[in-house]
Write a protein that holds these residues in place. Sequence first.
Motif, PDB file in Angstrom:
ATOM      1  N   UNK A   1     -15.524   8.232   7.484  1.00  0.00           N
ATOM      2  CA  UNK A   1     -16.384   7.347   8.275  1.00  0.00           C
ATOM      3  C   UNK A   1     -15.694   6.913   9.569  1.00  0.00           C
ATOM      4  N   UNK A   2     -14.967   7.842  10.175  1.00  0.00           N
ATOM      5  CA  UNK A   2     -14.384   7.591  11.483  1.00  0.00           C
ATOM      6  C   UNK A   2     -12.954   7.089  11.484  1.00  0.00           C
ATOM      7  N   UNK A   3     -12.375   6.809  10.318  1.00  0.00           N
ATOM      8  CA  UNK A   3     -11.011   6.292  10.269  1.00  0.00           C
ATOM      9  C   UNK A   3     -10.221   6.989   9.167  1.00  0.00           C
ATOM     10  N   UNK A   4      -8.891   7.102   9.331  1.00  0.00           N
ATOM     11  CA  UNK A   4      -8.065   7.676   8.265  1.00  0.00           C
ATOM     12  C   UNK A   4      -8.241   6.892   6.966  1.00  0.00           C
ATOM     13  N   UNK A   5      -8.177   7.590   5.851  1.00  0.00           N
ATOM     14  CA  UNK A   5      -8.409   6.978   4.541  1.00  0.00           C
ATOM     15  C   UNK A   5      -7.579   5.713   4.333  1.00  0.00           C
ATOM     16  N   UNK A   6      -6.307   5.751   4.697  1.00  0.00           N
ATOM     17  CA  UNK A   6      -5.428   4.613   4.435  1.00  0.00           C
ATOM     18  C   UNK A   6      -5.836   3.370   5.209  1.00  0.00           C
ATOM     19  N   UNK A   7      -6.482   3.534   6.348  1.00  0.00           N
ATOM     20  CA  UNK A   7      -6.843   2.394   7.193  1.00  0.00           C
ATOM     21  C   UNK A   7      -7.797   1.445   6.478  1.00  0.00           C
ATOM     22  N   UNK A   8      -8.656   1.987   5.609  1.00  0.00           N
ATOM     23  CA  UNK A   8      -9.626   1.136   4.916  1.00  0.00           C
ATOM     24  C   UNK A   8      -8.930   0.129   3.999  1.00  0.00           C
ATOM     25  N   UNK A   9      -7.869   0.546   3.328  1.00  0.00           N
ATOM     26  CA  UNK A   9      -7.129  -0.371   2.454  1.00  0.00           C
ATOM     27  C   UNK A   9      -6.317  -1.368   3.277  1.00  0.00           C
ATOM     28  N   UNK A  10      -5.777  -0.927   4.400  1.00  0.00           N
ATOM     29  CA  UNK A  10      -5.040  -1.842   5.278  1.00  0.00           C
ATOM     30  C   UNK A  10      -5.967  -2.941   5.786  1.00  0.00           C
TER      31      UNK A  10
ATOM     32  N   UNK B   1       0.867  -1.178   0.000  1.00  0.00           N
ATOM     33  CA  UNK B   1       0.000   0.000   0.000  1.00  0.00           C
ATOM     34  C   UNK B   1       0.905   1.229   0.000  1.00  0.00           C
ATOM     35  N   UNK B   2       1.014   1.939  -1.125  1.00  0.00           N
ATOM     36  CA  UNK B   2       1.890   3.111  -1.199  1.00  0.00           C
ATOM     37  C   UNK B   2       1.174   4.358  -0.697  1.00  0.00           C
ATOM     38  N   UNK B   3       1.836   5.139   0.144  1.00  0.00           N
ATOM     39  CA  UNK B   3       1.171   6.309   0.733  1.00  0.00           C
ATOM     40  C   UNK B   3       2.192   7.403   1.021  1.00  0.00           C
ATOM     41  N   UNK B   4       2.351   8.311   0.068  1.00  0.00           N
ATOM     42  CA  UNK B   4       3.241   9.453   0.285  1.00  0.00           C
ATOM     43  C   UNK B   4       2.633  10.426   1.289  1.00  0.00           C
ATOM     44  N   UNK B   5       3.509  11.157   1.953  1.00  0.00           N
ATOM     45  CA  UNK B   5       3.019  12.180   2.866  1.00  0.00           C
ATOM     46  C   UNK B   5       2.541  13.414   2.126  1.00  0.00           C
ATOM     47  N   UNK B   6       3.151  13.718   0.994  1.00  0.00           N
ATOM     48  CA  UNK B   6       2.791  14.911   0.243  1.00  0.00           C
ATOM     49  C   UNK B   6       1.730  14.637  -0.802  1.00  0.00           C
ATOM     50  N   UNK B   7       0.862  15.607  -1.030  1.00  0.00           N
ATOM     51  CA  UNK B   7      -0.153  15.515  -2.080  1.00  0.00           C
ATOM     52  C   UNK B   7      -0.591  16.928  -2.435  1.00  0.00           C
ATOM     53  N   UNK B   8      -0.401  17.290  -3.699  1.00  0.00           N
ATOM     54  CA  UNK B   8      -0.770  18.642  -4.118  1.00  0.00           C
ATOM     55  C   UNK B   8      -2.272  18.797  -4.285  1.00  0.00           C
ATOM     56  N   UNK B   9      -2.931  17.743  -4.809  1.00  0.00           N
ATOM     57  CA  UNK B   9      -4.363  17.844  -5.065  1.00  0.00           C
ATOM     58  C   UNK B   9      -5.187  17.924  -3.793  1.00  0.00           C
ATOM     59  N   UNK B  10      -4.804  17.127  -2.798  1.00  0.00           N
ATOM     60  CA  UNK B  10      -5.533  17.078  -1.532  1.00  0.00           C
ATOM     61  C   UNK B  10      -4.519  16.811  -0.423  1.00  0.00           C
ATOM     62  N   UNK B  11      -3.950  17.872   0.156  1.00  0.00           N
ATOM     63  CA  UNK B  11      -2.910  17.699   1.178  1.00  0.00           C
ATOM     64  C   UNK B  11      -3.355  16.780   2.315  1.00  0.00           C
ATOM     65  N   UNK B  12      -2.451  15.865   2.677  1.00  0.00           N
ATOM     66  CA  UNK B  12      -2.725  14.961   3.784  1.00  0.00           C
ATOM     67  C   UNK B  12      -3.843  13.978   3.532  1.00  0.00           C
ATOM     68  N   UNK B  13      -4.119  13.662   2.262  1.00  0.00           N
ATOM     69  CA  UNK B  13      -5.318  12.879   1.951  1.00  0.00           C
ATOM     70  C   UNK B  13      -5.296  11.492   2.569  1.00  0.00           C
ATOM     71  N   UNK B  14      -4.131  10.873   2.673  1.00  0.00           N
ATOM     72  CA  UNK B  14      -4.088   9.503   3.191  1.00  0.00           C
ATOM     73  C   UNK B  14      -4.472   9.408   4.664  1.00  0.00           C
ATOM     74  N   UNK B  15      -4.419  10.554   5.366  1.00  0.00           N
ATOM     75  CA  UNK B  15      -4.799  10.566   6.781  1.00  0.00           C
ATOM     76  C   UNK B  15      -6.141  11.260   7.022  1.00  0.00           C
ATOM     77  N   UNK B  16      -6.775  11.704   5.954  1.00  0.00           N
ATOM     78  CA  UNK B  16      -8.078  12.359   6.106  1.00  0.00           C
ATOM     79  C   UNK B  16      -9.096  11.376   6.677  1.00  0.00           C
ATOM     80  N   UNK B  17      -9.861  11.804   7.674  1.00  0.00           N
ATOM     81  CA  UNK B  17     -10.846  10.881   8.262  1.00  0.00           C
ATOM     82  C   UNK B  17     -12.018  10.618   7.329  1.00  0.00           C
TER      83      UNK B  17
END
Length: 227
Positions: free
Chosen positions: A25-34, A7-23
């Motif tokens: 449905x109650x959990x950070x985005x990346x957690x759903x794929x994990x 599961x690749x997840x950079x810290x930087x994102x120009x389109x939506x900063x911090x998107x992988x940690x955006x909540x």
Amino acid sequence: MKVLAIIPARGGSKGLPGKNLRPIAGDPLIVWSIRHALASRCVTDTVVSTDCEQIAEVARNAGALVPFLRPAALASDTAPTEPVMLHALAAMEGARGRYDLVALLQPTSPLRSPDMTDRAFAQLEAEGADSLLAVTECHAFFWQRDPVRASYDYLARPRRQDIVPADRRYRETGSLYLTRRDLLVSQGNRLGGKIALFETSENEGFEVDSLADLRLLETLMKEPAPA
């Protein structure tokens, strides 16, 4: 068969900063794929490749392996995904031995059905394929400029239900790729050899790239699953 889910997840994102940690449905985005990867019967190990310690901490707490931080050279806006996959594969094989298959799950596509990866793995094996990508049927009519031309016969515009199988088109969603380990290493590409198309629903291929996507995703996740 040993399968490594990356599961690749950079810290930087120009389109939506911090998107992988955006909540979501109650959990950070990346957690759903994990969670999806950990629940798969065919996945042996799940590793998150990130350059961000905050993402790494969230991933570890969700149950993923994060034995390294991605080098800066592989964390730029222009860095391709394949070198990231190869770096993660080498690191994991150095610690846990050789894998047979690599699954790539983009964290920006969290609406996978619970058994999506297992069904994709079964299709890969049944077809004797070397690689597989998730797609969804696309019914859009495309045009090009210079000269202006259509990709279909606009004088006899077909209805969706009348499109014959040979004329159907599929959009690569980015939500899931399966690649045999030796193919990835030898060709440096997630796709090659005999390629299988794994058709999913439009929702399963939904990808978050903007704030509008994020808001729509929140709405979609509230919808009840189809019976």
